[in-house]
Write a protein that holds these residues in place. Structure first.
Motif, short mmCIF file in Angstrom:
data_model
loop_
_atom_site.label_atom_id
_atom_site.label_comp_id
_atom_site.label_asym_id
_atom_site.label_seq_id
_atom_site.Cartn_x
_atom_site.Cartn_y
_atom_site.Cartn_z
N SER A 62 -3.88 -2.07 3.27
CA SER A 62 -3.15 -1.65 4.46
C SER A 62 -3.66 -0.30 4.98
CB SER A 62 -1.65 -1.53 4.17
OG SER A 62 -0.98 -0.98 5.29
N GLN A 63 -3.95 -0.25 6.27
CA GLN A 63 -4.40 1.00 6.88
C GLN A 63 -3.27 2.02 7.00
OE1 GLN A 63 -5.85 -0.80 10.45
NE2 GLN A 63 -3.92 -0.57 11.58
N LYS A 64 -2.03 1.57 6.74
CA LYS A 64 -0.88 2.46 6.79
C LYS A 64 -0.69 3.25 5.49
CE LYS A 64 1.55 -0.61 9.99
NZ LYS A 64 2.75 -1.45 10.21
N MET A 65 -1.41 2.85 4.45
CA MET A 65 -1.29 3.53 3.17
C MET A 65 -2.12 4.82 3.16
SD MET A 65 -1.58 0.29 0.55
CE MET A 65 -1.04 1.21 -0.90
N ARG A 70 -3.07 4.26 -1.99
CA ARG A 70 -4.11 3.23 -2.06
C ARG A 70 -4.83 3.28 -3.40
NH1 ARG A 70 -7.99 3.83 2.79
NH2 ARG A 70 -6.00 3.50 3.86
N GLU A 71 -5.13 4.46 -3.87
CA GLU A 71 -5.86 4.61 -5.14
C GLU A 71 -5.00 4.25 -6.34
OE1 GLU A 71 -7.23 8.62 -5.05
OE2 GLU A 71 -8.68 8.26 -3.44
N ARG A 72 -3.69 4.31 -6.19
CA ARG A 72 -2.79 3.93 -7.28
C ARG A 72 -2.49 2.44 -7.27
NH1 ARG A 72 2.52 7.34 -6.91
NH2 ARG A 72 3.00 6.08 -8.73
N VAL A 73 -2.22 1.88 -6.07
CA VAL A 73 -1.70 0.52 -5.96
C VAL A 73 -2.79 -0.53 -6.07
CG1 VAL A 73 -0.57 -1.11 -4.39
CG2 VAL A 73 0.34 1.21 -4.65
N MET A 74 -3.89 -0.37 -5.35
CA MET A 74 -4.90 -1.42 -5.29
C MET A 74 -5.54 -1.75 -6.64
SD MET A 74 -4.71 -2.68 -2.39
CE MET A 74 -3.43 -2.18 -1.25
N PRO A 75 -5.89 -0.74 -7.46
CA PRO A 75 -6.44 -1.08 -8.77
C PRO A 75 -5.47 -1.87 -9.64
CG PRO A 75 -6.95 1.19 -8.22
CD PRO A 75 -5.99 0.72 -7.19
N ILE A 99 -9.81 -3.89 5.53
CA ILE A 99 -8.72 -3.03 5.97
C ILE A 99 -7.91 -3.79 7.01
CG2 ILE A 99 -8.09 -0.85 7.07
CD1 ILE A 99 -9.34 -0.41 4.40
N ASN A 100 -6.57 -3.73 6.89
CA ASN A 100 -5.70 -4.51 7.74
C ASN A 100 -4.40 -3.73 7.96
OD1 ASN A 100 -5.78 -6.91 9.13
ND2 ASN A 100 -5.42 -8.21 7.37
N PRO A 101 -3.56 -4.11 8.91
CA PRO A 101 -2.24 -3.48 8.99
C PRO A 101 -1.38 -3.76 7.77
CG PRO A 101 -2.80 -4.55 11.07
CD PRO A 101 -3.83 -4.97 10.07
N TRP A 102 -1.64 -4.89 7.08
CA TRP A 102 -0.80 -5.31 5.96
C TRP A 102 -1.63 -5.48 4.69
CZ3 TRP A 102 -1.78 -8.39 10.27
CH2 TRP A 102 -0.89 -8.22 11.34
N ILE A 103 -0.94 -5.39 3.57
CA ILE A 103 -1.55 -5.79 2.30
C ILE A 103 -1.51 -7.32 2.23
CG2 ILE A 103 -1.34 -5.77 -0.21
CD1 ILE A 103 -0.09 -3.00 0.02
N ILE A 104 -2.64 -7.91 1.93
CA ILE A 104 -2.72 -9.36 1.70
C ILE A 104 -3.50 -9.55 0.40
CG2 ILE A 104 -3.55 -11.58 2.56
CD1 ILE A 104 -3.38 -10.44 5.39
#
Length: 335
Positions: A62-65, A70-75, A99-104
């Motif tokens: 998500s581009q809103k993060m 981002r470094e904590r959640v995505m891994p 990169i998107n508005p949402w996490i998918i």
């Protein structure tokens, strides 16, 4: 079908492949990764395939993060996905991140099979029994958990459920969604399953209808029993049946397999599922399978009877689940 089956140039082999993705629905990023992987693999398992040769991961950031989140959640999401793949005996060798508005989050699962390794979902016959391998109600449980912090919505359901019961149901839903359907896929071969599908976004009735429509024989599916995570039926009713849970139309994520089995094999399938059932967080009362209906001669449709029997499935770790486990016989029959 849940997968595409593509005959290869090399004699007797087929490529079986599937893809799926969705938005996050639980708060724990690691568990979200596991759920996403289990959901992708479930399409293979619905065809009785127990092995997967390769997985790819699809991830939208998500581009809103902010950078820190981002470094904590995505891994954590990636690690959960990889761990579930490893549990399924496969590995993630690549994928795509955007990169998107949402996490998918989602993926692709591929395997090269011989004909005896998969079961085409079109062989149901009158007299077969319908079995479901996970309880329903995951969407209700996830939503109810979100409502704990939304007074307007919580006030609609607080008379039928406690906050502790909602938290227990949410944990059960999360662990259930993260549990692979691999055991059920293996037992489909052992007990001569005639057809199966996994229950996901279109709900039990939607997927039962799709499966019924694929059958070679003129059959209909009649559903009498609905195993549902405890208290989720009451919550659904308190919301004015907004979820259509008892009607079989409530969406599920990474749900169980709906399996058509010979009548003489169904009870043994359920018993072995109960004894072998284990997933993330260990075995709980929810582990196992339930006989939910029958296959009869008909017009290739599915229906739920007017007043189905609701089987309240206690969340693992709850007092009711502990009592259920302590009183269970060594070789339980079907639920």
């Amino acid at each position: 079908m849940d997968c595409c089956v593509i005959p290869l140039r090399h004699g007797g082999l087929s490529l079986v492949q599937t893809t799926d993705f969705f938005y996050p629905l639980v708060e724990d990023p690691y568990m979200m990764g596991r759920i996403a992987c289990a959901n992708v693999l479930s399409d293979l398992y619905a065809m009785g395939i127990t092995e997967c040769d390769n997985m790819l991961m699809l991830l939208s950031v998500s581009q809103k993060m902010n950078d820190k989140d981002r470094e904590r959640v995505m891994p954590l999401i990636i690690r959960g996905f990889r761990d579930a793949a490893e549990e399924g005996g496969t590995s993630v060798t690549g994928g795509q991140t955007v990169i998107n508005p949402w996490i998918i989050v989602g993926g692709v699962a591929s395997v090269v099979c011989q004909p005896n390794e998969f079961i085409m979902p079109d062989g149901a016959v009158p007299g077969d029994v319908l079995v479901l391998t996970k309880p329903l109600g995951t969407q209700v449980a996830v939503n109810a958990h979100q409502w704990l912090d939304q007074p307007e919505r919580w006030n609609k359901i607080k008379l039928v459920v406690t906050k502790e019961e909602v938290k227990e149901a949410y944990q059960e839903a999360m662990f259930s969604m993260a549990t692979l359907n691999r055991t059920a896929a293996s037992l489909m071969h052992k007990f001569q399953a005639h057809a199966a599908t996994d229950v996901t976004g279109f709900g039990l009735l939607g997927h039962a209808n799709s499966l019924a429509a694929q059958q070679q024989n003129e059959v209909a599916f009649v559903i009498h029993n609905l195993p549902i995570i405890a208290k989720m039926t009451a919550i659904s009713k308190a919301c004015g049946n907004a979820f259509n849970l008892v009607q079989g139309m409530s969406a599920e994520t990474s749900g169980g397999l709906l399996v058509c089995l010979p009548r003489e094999q169904a009870a043994k399938f359920c018993s072995e599922m109960k004894s072998q059932s284990s997933g993330v967080g260990g075995q709980g009362a929810a582990g196992g399978a339930w006989i939910i209906g029958i296959v009869e001669k008909g017009d290739r449709r599915a229906r739920i009877i007017d007043k189905p029997r609701i089987i309240e499935v206690p969340p693992r770790g709850s007092q009711a689940a502990n009592q259920d486990n302590s009183s269970a016989s060594p070789a339980p029959g079907p639920n």
